[in-house]
Write a protein that holds these residues in place. Structure first.
Motif, PDB file in Angstrom:
ATOM      1  N   VAL A 135     -51.165  -8.991 -70.125  1.00 48.78           N
ATOM      2  CA  VAL A 135     -50.282  -7.939 -69.610  1.00 48.78           C
ATOM      3  C   VAL A 135     -48.832  -8.333 -69.884  1.00 48.78           C
ATOM      4  CG1 VAL A 135     -49.591  -6.619 -67.566  1.00 48.78           C
ATOM      5  CG2 VAL A 135     -51.964  -7.367 -67.826  1.00 48.78           C
ATOM      6  N   MET A 136     -48.038  -7.321 -70.270  1.00 50.04           N
ATOM      7  CA  MET A 136     -46.614  -7.551 -70.502  1.00 50.04           C
ATOM      8  C   MET A 136     -45.829  -7.115 -69.265  1.00 50.04           C
ATOM      9  SD  MET A 136     -44.157  -6.050 -73.508  1.00 50.04           S
ATOM     10  CE  MET A 136     -45.087  -6.853 -74.806  1.00 50.04           C
ATOM     11  N   GLN A 137     -44.889  -7.924 -68.852  1.00 53.49           N
ATOM     12  CA  GLN A 137     -44.076  -7.604 -67.689  1.00 53.49           C
ATOM     13  C   GLN A 137     -43.101  -6.467 -68.004  1.00 53.49           C
ATOM     14  OE1 GLN A 137     -42.150 -11.213 -66.456  1.00 53.49           O
ATOM     15  NE2 GLN A 137     -44.076 -12.241 -65.900  1.00 53.49           N
ATOM     16  N   GLU A 138     -42.710  -5.753 -66.948  1.00 51.05           N
ATOM     17  CA  GLU A 138     -41.761  -4.654 -67.116  1.00 51.05           C
ATOM     18  C   GLU A 138     -40.376  -5.196 -67.475  1.00 51.05           C
ATOM     19  OE1 GLU A 138     -41.749  -2.269 -63.651  1.00 51.05           O
ATOM     20  OE2 GLU A 138     -43.859  -1.632 -63.856  1.00 51.05           O
ATOM     21  N   LYS A 139     -39.751  -4.519 -68.413  1.00 43.90           N
ATOM     22  CA  LYS A 139     -38.401  -4.871 -68.868  1.00 43.90           C
ATOM     23  C   LYS A 139     -38.326  -6.334 -69.335  1.00 43.90           C
ATOM     24  CE  LYS A 139     -36.190  -1.556 -65.765  1.00 43.90           C
ATOM     25  NZ  LYS A 139     -35.183  -1.381 -64.685  1.00 43.90           N
ATOM     26  N   SER A 140     -39.413  -6.750 -70.015  1.00 44.91           N
ATOM     27  CA  SER A 140     -39.444  -8.121 -70.509  1.00 44.91           C
ATOM     28  C   SER A 140     -40.369  -8.196 -71.714  1.00 44.91           C
ATOM     29  CB  SER A 140     -39.930  -9.069 -69.412  1.00 44.91           C
ATOM     30  OG  SER A 140     -40.053 -10.371 -69.917  1.00 44.91           O
ATOM     31  N   THR A 141     -40.161  -9.204 -72.503  1.00 45.91           N
ATOM     32  CA  THR A 141     -41.013  -9.405 -73.680  1.00 45.91           C
ATOM     33  C   THR A 141     -42.067 -10.484 -73.449  1.00 45.91           C
ATOM     34  OG1 THR A 141     -39.404 -10.994 -74.535  1.00 45.91           O
ATOM     35  CG2 THR A 141     -39.180  -8.690 -75.247  1.00 45.91           C
ATOM     36  N   LYS A 142     -42.076 -11.073 -72.264  1.00 49.02           N
ATOM     37  CA  LYS A 142     -43.049 -12.120 -71.967  1.00 49.02           C
ATOM     38  C   LYS A 142     -44.388 -11.503 -71.586  1.00 49.02           C
ATOM     39  CE  LYS A 142     -39.734 -15.591 -70.394  1.00 49.02           C
ATOM     40  NZ  LYS A 142     -39.350 -16.485 -69.268  1.00 49.02           N
ATOM     41  N   MET A 143     -45.464 -12.193 -72.014  1.00 50.17           N
ATOM     42  CA  MET A 143     -46.826 -11.737 -71.718  1.00 50.17           C
ATOM     43  C   MET A 143     -47.562 -12.854 -70.986  1.00 50.17           C
ATOM     44  SD  MET A 143     -47.604 -10.019 -75.424  1.00 50.17           S
ATOM     45  CE  MET A 143     -49.088  -9.218 -74.907  1.00 50.17           C
ATOM     46  N   TYR A 144     -48.439 -12.451 -70.101  1.00 49.70           N
ATOM     47  CA  TYR A 144     -49.218 -13.428 -69.332  1.00 49.70           C
ATOM     48  C   TYR A 144     -50.659 -12.925 -69.223  1.00 49.70           C
ATOM     49  CZ  TYR A 144     -48.689 -10.198 -65.388  1.00 49.70           C
ATOM     50  OH  TYR A 144     -48.719  -9.096 -64.583  1.00 49.70           O
ATOM     51  N   ALA A 145     -51.576 -13.881 -69.073  1.00 45.94           N
ATOM     52  CA  ALA A 145     -53.004 -13.560 -68.955  1.00 45.94           C
ATOM     53  C   ALA A 145     -53.295 -13.068 -67.541  1.00 45.94           C
ATOM     54  CB  ALA A 145     -53.847 -14.786 -69.273  1.00 45.94           C
ATOM     55  N   ASP A 146     -53.819 -11.853 -67.464  1.00 49.54           N
ATOM     56  CA  ASP A 146     -54.085 -11.239 -66.159  1.00 49.54           C
ATOM     57  C   ASP A 146     -55.514 -11.490 -65.691  1.00 49.54           C
ATOM     58  OD1 ASP A 146     -53.310  -9.549 -63.912  1.00 49.54           O
ATOM     59  OD2 ASP A 146     -54.773  -8.139 -64.747  1.00 49.54           O
ATOM     60  N   ALA A 147     -56.476 -11.426 -66.612  1.00 49.47           N
ATOM     61  CA  ALA A 147     -57.881 -11.600 -66.217  1.00 49.47           C
ATOM     62  C   ALA A 147     -58.696 -12.039 -67.431  1.00 49.47           C
ATOM     63  CB  ALA A 147     -58.437 -10.308 -65.631  1.00 49.47           C
ATOM     64  N   MET A 148     -59.898 -12.494 -67.149  1.00 48.87           N
ATOM     65  CA  MET A 148     -60.847 -12.899 -68.184  1.00 48.87           C
ATOM     66  C   MET A 148     -62.165 -12.185 -67.926  1.00 48.87           C
ATOM     67  SD  MET A 148     -61.370 -14.895 -70.881  1.00 48.87           S
ATOM     68  CE  MET A 148     -60.191 -16.247 -70.783  1.00 48.87           C
ATOM     69  N   LEU A 149     -62.573 -11.327 -68.848  1.00 48.52           N
ATOM     70  CA  LEU A 149     -63.809 -10.569 -68.713  1.00 48.52           C
ATOM     71  C   LEU A 149     -64.894 -11.208 -69.577  1.00 48.52           C
ATOM     72  CD1 LEU A 149     -62.455  -6.910 -68.868  1.00 48.52           C
ATOM     73  CD2 LEU A 149     -63.064  -8.216 -66.836  1.00 48.52           C
ATOM     74  N   LYS A 150     -66.051 -11.402 -68.972  1.00 53.77           N
ATOM     75  CA  LYS A 150     -67.188 -11.980 -69.691  1.00 53.77           C
ATOM     76  C   LYS A 150     -68.285 -10.940 -69.848  1.00 53.77           C
ATOM     77  CE  LYS A 150     -66.441 -16.787 -68.329  1.00 53.77           C
ATOM     78  NZ  LYS A 150     -67.040 -18.002 -67.718  1.00 53.77           N
ATOM     79  N   THR A 151     -68.703 -10.729 -71.084  1.00 57.93           N
ATOM     80  CA  THR A 151     -69.744  -9.751 -71.387  1.00 57.93           C
ATOM     81  C   THR A 151     -71.069 -10.482 -71.579  1.00 57.93           C
ATOM     82  OG1 THR A 151     -68.087  -8.398 -72.518  1.00 57.93           O
ATOM     83  CG2 THR A 151     -70.400  -7.841 -72.891  1.00 57.93           C
ATOM     84  N   HIS A 152     -72.038 -10.141 -70.736  1.00 51.63           N
ATOM     85  CA  HIS A 152     -73.369 -10.754 -70.801  1.00 51.63           C
ATOM     86  C   HIS A 152     -74.311  -9.790 -71.513  1.00 51.63           C
ATOM     87  CE1 HIS A 152     -71.915 -13.704 -67.881  1.00 51.63           C
ATOM     88  NE2 HIS A 152     -71.396 -12.670 -67.220  1.00 51.63           N
TER      89      HIS A 152
END
Length: 211
Positions: A135-152
């Motif tokens: 996810v990218m923060q508002e009014k910023s160019t930095k991105m951070y990992a919000d979640a990890m989805l695992k597909t079984h």
């Protein structure tokens, strides 16, 4: 005064062979009834006639170690072609994010095939896929990992599914499909077989360098 002891010594000396014979017969009869007493006598050494091999060994008391055989590499089975009456090898793929729902629904599909007398060639699990949501923060160019989805994913491979039973079979599966679980039915190919194994890019690089 010494007349009586001399007389007794003479009598014992005269009857000593008889007493020795009586003692030997008595001892032989006792040994027949109680053979254990023979081992207590100091003159009989039975260990000289007994074998001594195996004394002090303990390996026979330990459980036998079974060496595991190396598993051979799984080979691909020949793909069965379909006819006008029945399909060939079909893969019923069940996948979703909740492993419990995916596992229970794949068991339901397998039990349904057994009830309808549909031949199940194989039932296996595919490697879990991980998807990272950034996810990218508002009014910023930095991105951070919000979640990890695992597909079984689970695959039930069918063989020789009848053309008449197939529509009814798929309709029952769709009616009992839980939320959050996806279902797909397709023909089995060589690519599907290779997807069962995890990719090892390091090993492939080494093989390419050697070749």
């Amino acid at each position: 005064m010494n007349y009586l002891p001399k007389k007794l010594q003479f009598a014992f000396a005269q009857h000593s062979p008889v007493l020795a014979l009586a003692a030997s017969t008595f001892w032989a009869s006792v040994l027949k009834q109680h053979p254990v007493l023979g081992t207590l006598s100091p003159n009989v050494r039975r260990y000289r006639s007994m074998p001594t091999h195996g004394i002090g060994r303990y390996k026979y008391l330990l459980p036998k170690v079974v060496h595991k055989k190396k598993k051979e590499r799984m080979k691909m089975k020949p793909i069965k072609a379909g006819t006008e009456v029945e399909y060939g090898d079909l893969n019923v793929k069940v996948f979703g994010y909740d492993m419990t729902l995916v596992e229970h629904y794949s068991q339901y599909v397998h039990n349904l095939c057994n009830r309808l007398k549909i031949q199940v060639a194989e039932s296996y699990a595919l490697p879990t896929k991980s998807t990272e949501i950034i996810v990218m923060q508002e009014k910023s160019t930095k991105m951070y990992a919000d979640a990890m989805l695992k597909t079984h994913m689970r695959v039930i491979q069918l063989s020789g599914l009848s053309v008449t039973i197939c529509p009814v079979f798929i309709e029952v599966l769709l009616q009992n499909q839980p939320e959050g679980v996806e279902l797909s039915v397709k023909e089995h190919t060589e690519i599907d077989f290779l997807r069962r194994f995890k990719a090892r890019p390091e090993l492939e690089e080494l093989k390419s360098k050697i070749s």
